[in-house]
Design an enzyme around this catalytic site. Structure first.
Site, PDB file in Angstrom:
ATOM      1  N   HIS A  82      -3.044  -5.149   1.575  1.00  0.00           N
ATOM      2  CA  HIS A  82      -2.447  -5.403   2.893  1.00  0.00           C
ATOM      3  C   HIS A  82      -2.473  -6.889   3.234  1.00  0.00           C
ATOM      4  CE1 HIS A  82      -2.327  -1.190   4.523  1.00  0.00           C
ATOM      5  NE2 HIS A  82      -3.235  -1.006   3.571  1.00  0.00           N
TER       6      HIS A  82
ATOM      7  N   ARG B 213      -1.500   7.509  -6.095  1.00  0.00           N
ATOM      8  CA  ARG B 213      -1.786   7.430  -4.664  1.00  0.00           C
ATOM      9  C   ARG B 213      -3.297   7.533  -4.411  1.00  0.00           C
ATOM     10  NH1 ARG B 213      -1.919  11.752  -0.995  1.00  0.00           N
ATOM     11  NH2 ARG B 213      -1.590  11.145   1.174  1.00  0.00           N
TER      12      ARG B 213
ATOM     13  N   CYS C  28       0.833  -1.197   0.000  1.00  0.00           N
ATOM     14  CA  CYS C  28       0.000   0.000   0.000  1.00  0.00           C
ATOM     15  C   CYS C  28       0.877   1.261   0.000  1.00  0.00           C
ATOM     16  CB  CYS C  28      -0.977  -0.035   1.173  1.00  0.00           C
ATOM     17  SG  CYS C  28      -2.348   1.138   1.014  1.00  0.00           S
TER      18      CYS C  28
ATOM     19  N   GLU D  29      -0.694  -8.422   5.326  1.00  0.00           N
ATOM     20  CA  GLU D  29      -0.398  -8.619   6.755  1.00  0.00           C
ATOM     21  C   GLU D  29      -1.660  -8.619   7.612  1.00  0.00           C
ATOM     22  OE1 GLU D  29      -0.637  -4.171   6.297  1.00  0.00           O
ATOM     23  OE2 GLU D  29       0.028  -5.878   5.080  1.00  0.00           O
TER      24      GLU D  29
END
Length: 229
Positions: free
Chosen positions: A180, A110, A81, A182
């Site tokens: 993401h 972005r 990200c 994680e």
């Protein structure tokens, strides 16, 4: 390299979450907040968070140039990200004066998928990933507008408003995803990066049509003058 030390850039963002996944994969981990910390790691994860804040803090800590030097020297790095933005040579929609580490020959937009309220999940097929598509979580995520000829496109959004957008790439020892991993409980993406760090073979091939070699007019590793959200 049997058990490398992988640092996590601990200036801002999902630091603990990345460290937890990496430790499950039996690698040494370390927080990186200074040039001295950077010298002690074999590779680096740049977490999700806020890319403009990371840029400012990295400059203040005297860490941006050492990061650039290590990446240029061949240190493997993986950005998620905001970390994808940090590894981009060119960014669109950044804050005035925003700087990046660079290293991947790509242009990243972005906050391309929208604000926090537009967060979503999608099953994204990833080249080289066994076990089927990855259930990817996108939170104020960027996407990749263009890549250079040396960049492998590993994944694209399969449907919806962002269908076909590039969200996972690799260039040599550098890898980046818009999403993401994680936060999902699925360590497969991190395992791919650990394999890169260890120098293990990875049979990934670029997906979709050949990458564009067009270049925007923005300066490498500097933000465009477009307003940020």
């Amino acid at each position: 390299m049997t058990r490398p030390t992988i640092g996590v850039l601990a200036l801002q963002g999902d630091v603990a979450e990345h460290m937890r996944v990496l430790e499950e994969l039996d690698v040494h981990t370390a927080e990186v907040v200074s040039p001295g910390h950077l010298d002690a790691v074999d590779a680096l994860v740049i977490p999700g968070g806020e890319s403009t804040a990371m840029s400012r803090i990295a400059v203040r800590q005297g860490l941006l140039e050492p990061l650039r030097e290590r990446v240029r020297a061949g240190m493997p790095a993986y950005g998620t990200c905001a970390g994808m933005v940090m590894l981009a040579d060119r960014i669109l929609g950044g804050a005035d004066g925003q700087r990046t580490v660079g290293g991947i020959d790509m242009t990243v937009r972005r906050n391309a998928f929208g604000r926090q309220s537009a967060s979503f999940e999608a099953a994204v097929p990833i080249d080289g990933l066994e076990g089927g598509a990855f259930d990817a979580l996108f939170i104020r995520a960027p996407w990749v507008e263009e890549v250079g000829p040396g960049v492998s496109v590993l994944g694209r959004v399969p449907g919806g408003d962002g269908a076909g957008r590039i969200v996972a790439v690799r260039q040599g020892g550098l890898m980046a995803t818009s999403f993401h991993p994680e936060l999902t409980g699925d360590a497969r993406i991190h395992r791919l990066f650990v394999d890169i760090v260890k120098g293990l073979p990875w049979p990934a091939t670029p997906s979709g049509p050949p990458p564009s070699t067009r270049r925007p007019s923005s300066t490498p590793s500097e933000a465009s003058s477009s307003p940020s959200w």
